[in-house]
Design an enzyme around this catalytic site. Sequence first.
Site, PDB file in Angstrom:
ATOM      1  N   ALA A 373       4.103  71.079  60.481  1.00 15.86           N
ATOM      2  CA  ALA A 373       3.505  71.548  61.728  1.00 15.86           C
ATOM      3  C   ALA A 373       2.051  71.102  61.858  1.00 15.86           C
ATOM      4  O   ALA A 373       1.662  70.485  62.860  1.00 15.86           O
ATOM      5  CB  ALA A 373       3.609  73.072  61.794  1.00 15.86           C
ATOM      6  N   ASP A 400       5.225  62.841  52.732  1.00 17.07           N
ATOM      7  CA  ASP A 400       5.932  64.119  52.820  1.00 17.07           C
ATOM      8  C   ASP A 400       7.359  63.877  52.348  1.00 17.07           C
ATOM      9  O   ASP A 400       8.043  63.007  52.886  1.00 17.07           O
ATOM     10  CB  ASP A 400       5.933  64.658  54.252  1.00 17.07           C
ATOM     11  CG  ASP A 400       6.370  66.117  54.329  1.00 17.07           C
ATOM     12  OD1 ASP A 400       7.388  66.479  53.678  1.00 17.07           O
ATOM     13  OD2 ASP A 400       5.705  66.894  55.020  1.00 17.07           O
ATOM     14  N   GLU A 405      14.255  69.310  59.891  1.00 16.06           N
ATOM     15  CA  GLU A 405      15.300  70.309  60.110  1.00 16.06           C
ATOM     16  C   GLU A 405      15.212  70.827  61.547  1.00 16.06           C
ATOM     17  O   GLU A 405      14.156  70.724  62.194  1.00 16.06           O
ATOM     18  CB  GLU A 405      15.138  71.468  59.121  1.00 16.06           C
ATOM     19  CG  GLU A 405      15.266  71.033  57.663  1.00 16.06           C
ATOM     20  CD  GLU A 405      14.913  72.145  56.689  1.00 16.06           C
ATOM     21  OE1 GLU A 405      14.423  73.193  57.153  1.00 16.06           O
ATOM     22  OE2 GLU A 405      15.109  71.954  55.477  1.00 16.06           O
ATOM     23  N   ARG A 411       7.783  73.589  66.697  1.00 13.31           N
ATOM     24  CA  ARG A 411       6.342  73.534  66.460  1.00 13.31           C
ATOM     25  C   ARG A 411       5.876  72.170  65.943  1.00 13.31           C
ATOM     26  O   ARG A 411       4.678  71.955  65.805  1.00 13.31           O
ATOM     27  CB  ARG A 411       5.920  74.631  65.474  1.00 13.31           C
ATOM     28  CG  ARG A 411       6.581  74.486  64.108  1.00 13.31           C
ATOM     29  CD  ARG A 411       6.373  75.719  63.240  1.00 13.31           C
ATOM     30  NE  ARG A 411       6.988  75.577  61.943  1.00 13.31           N
ATOM     31  CZ  ARG A 411       8.269  75.780  61.685  1.00 13.31           C
ATOM     32  NH1 ARG A 411       9.077  76.140  62.673  1.00 13.31           N
ATOM     33  NH2 ARG A 411       8.752  75.649  60.460  1.00 13.31           N
ATOM     34  N   ASN A 473       1.825  75.538  50.181  1.00 12.54           N
ATOM     35  CA  ASN A 473       1.796  76.310  48.946  1.00 12.54           C
ATOM     36  C   ASN A 473       0.487  76.092  48.204  1.00 12.54           C
ATOM     37  O   ASN A 473      -0.140  75.033  48.304  1.00 12.54           O
ATOM     38  CB  ASN A 473       2.998  75.983  48.053  1.00 12.54           C
ATOM     39  CG  ASN A 473       2.931  74.585  47.477  1.00 12.54           C
ATOM     40  OD1 ASN A 473       2.366  74.372  46.408  1.00 12.54           O
ATOM     41  ND2 ASN A 473       3.498  73.620  48.190  1.00 12.54           N
ATOM     42  N   CYS A 528      13.167  95.311  36.285  1.00 10.18           N
ATOM     43  CA  CYS A 528      13.958  96.556  36.288  1.00 10.18           C
ATOM     44  C   CYS A 528      14.193  97.049  37.715  1.00 10.18           C
ATOM     45  O   CYS A 528      15.230  97.658  38.006  1.00 10.18           O
ATOM     46  CB  CYS A 528      13.283  97.626  35.444  1.00 10.18           C
ATOM     47  SG  CYS A 528      11.739  98.265  36.140  1.00 10.18           S
TER      48      CYS A 528
END
Length: 899
Positions: A373, A400, A405, A411, A473, A528
């Site tokens: 984007a 990239d 997709e 966007r 990220n 847990c």
Amino acid sequence: ASCLLPMCMAQDELGSHTSWLLVTPKLSKFLSGSALRRSVGLNGTQCIYFLYLYSCSQCVILTEVSLSLQKKINDFCHAQQPPIKFISADVYGICSRLFCDFGDEFEVLDTTGEEPKEIFISNITQSNPGIVTCLENHPHRLETGQFLTFREVNGMSCLNGSTHQITVVSPYSFSIGNTSDMEPYLHGGIAVQVKTPKMFYFERLEKQLTNPMCLVADFIKPEAPLQIHVAMLALNHFEENFGRMPNIGCHQDAEEMLKLAMSISETLENKPQVNGDIVKWLSRTARGFLAPLAAAVGGVASQEVLKAVTGKFSPLQQWLYIDMLDIVTPLEKMGSEEFLPRGDRYDALRACIGESLCQKLHDLNVFLVGCGAIGCEMLKNFALLGVGTGQDKGLVTITDPDLIEKSNLNRQFLFRPHHIQKPKSYTAAEATLNINPCLKIDSYINKVCPATENTYSDEFYTGQDVIVTALDNVEARRYIDSRCVANLRPLIDSGTMGTKGHTEVVVPHLTESYNSHRDPPEEEIPFCTLKSFPAAIEHTIQWARDKFESLFSHKPSLFNKFWQTYPSAEEVLQRIKSGESLEGCFHVIKTLSRRPRNWTQCVELARVKFEKYFSHKALQLLHSFPLDTRLKDGSLFWQSPKRPPFPDLSEETILKITSSVKVPEFRPSNKVVQTDETARKPDHIPVSSEDERNAIFQLEKSILSNEALQNDLQMKPISFEKDDDSNGHIDFITAASNLRAKMYNIEPADRFKTKRIAGKIIPAIATATAAVSGLVALELIKVVGGYPADAYKNCFLNLAIPIMVFTETAKVRRTEIRNGISFTIWDRWTIYGKEDFTLLDFINAVRVRYQRVFLMQKLVKPSADKKYVDLTVSFAPETDGDEDLPGPPVRYYFVQEDN
């Protein structure tokens, strides 16, 4: 329009008098399903009549319309019942403004768009006011005046279902009113934030012109919005008086504008001081146009349009000014001829920044990492700025690894439906050339990581003038930042999450780097909690996601790997009978014996798994911890946030085909249930002798029944794919998660929410990416121009609230050692060695050049592809027992480099 039209039009169509006719069919592709009407050349009266015909419109947006016409249209819109929401946006030279008027009253149903907060309760006092305390180490992050509703409270049961306005007492407590007459609190309970409507009030443009309510974006210069407000009004009056914009570099026009500004200031209620420099530079650049500035203000304006028609998020009240005044100081030394038009596509840009800076942009080598984007928007800005278009210099390199997709298309405007499953970088490069065919661009599909350092080597980085990241990220950002620091390259980073966004500028020797600060680590769900004690829908979704990975990817991969090592079942049987331990064989044999071979067996296995996950697991947990179990301090084990599970088997919902399946009866085991929240999932689970006997029996049975043939020893692992709605992946996770949620009395999630959480989808919206990429491109101009540290600005924005905060970049810190020796993150000591260089030689070389040091990392032998190694050194402490003093990195070259 200025943000979107360049993506619709080719270079030869820009500026054409028939451009609207050319762009309409192309723009319609973006606005699929929407009617697109055009009205060209309307005067004030015609515009009002046009609006009257379409008075059912919810919102009117004006761009670069005369101020007198803006006031007429605003008056008409404000007077309608219900009022038509009015937005105007203008970009003149290095200044821009945005104005909103949504009527006298405008109700917003959700002011922030954030998920309602859920707070687990540890105590409620029986007092006036009653004080609610959260669980330890879980701050509520609420604000006084907000409303909460309660559920699952034991003891003060009358609170359940009731709504209370709160007053914050501390980060871990708040008051809710009188609870003294209620029953004593026992345990448990969840407080859930209630979204309440909020009314916003607006004034007409005419009144706001004299008493503007401005959003302050830069608190270093809080007076700037009013000063720019006066300067832009002076520009509007100049245009109306003379029928033109001020001429570039014309001192007479600048003086005339200054007189108008002084006069206008006296008519404003606050009578702000006129900033002569702002007026002068607005006059000088008014005929120009900065495309990135238009992208930034256009992104904000687009978000305001969404607010106007949906009633979601807090609207802008009522003015926003974004400027590029930080660039003007060095430009003052340039002659006016630098800014004059030359008859090419960069005349508007040249009028703002001058020919010299334009040429530097053309000759720029830039590395863009990421073509999603933000990456697509950046490429658009590069094309409009002419980055990498120089005759002899200049190149845009992009990379990239992802494919396009379907979900990207809302966007990432360089892509179309026929591009789906094509590489983002190749497609983006091709689309960018349609905007500016002169741009030189190399596209790759590599990740930028340690594994690709042969491609993106030190030589590659030193050949770049600036690196721009458009990543999703933190890990990748940190890696690229480290490479930029090591090679002394400037970096501009940005990112978005929904309506939020940030930009950060890193300049060698001037600023700190991205790695100089660390965000708190992302909170992981304890093992847990996932396995036995889910308390929120996020826990059950992650559990289902883990089950998918285990069942369809991890176990089949281990299965294939095992049978590649041991090619026949008979051989494996002989070896385990002889007592040989084969790693993973028991799980593999178990998988082989249970592998379904037809549809009926698939349903049978699903029925058995259903019983195991949603009945036996719950019964085992309640066997280990009955409902009346108490901890050592006497408190109940099963209290918030722990929820006891309840098996939920409705026979009528199970298909007839499952009626003949023999479901194993539940038998309690002595299995230890992990309750320690700090414990991690074990890497290896020990195998008992009973497991060994079962494995031998199951494998013999499979061999005898011809179910361990070569074809049976292969499985097809499935990789999780969130965007293919036909593959059933999200359906499986949604069903499994909601079944587990129902078992633990947790509110289930719909498929959309499950997909977002399981797929770790970072919410993205085109408005924020346009604004952020525009701000990045503005900072790029400063980097290219070699501006001083105080010119650069980092930004944080949240278009939902809305806020936009500009801050100065963090100045690089200098670490003082002793004896006048100091260093920053950008400093590096260099030592050149030779073939017979020893550790002592190295220490002596450092001692001679940089005074006494203590080596912390051993020297590394040279490899064929390594010219140097970066070492860490520290200064020996002056006093024994003290810690070593950190030093800068030392780059040791194995041999002397040729000059």
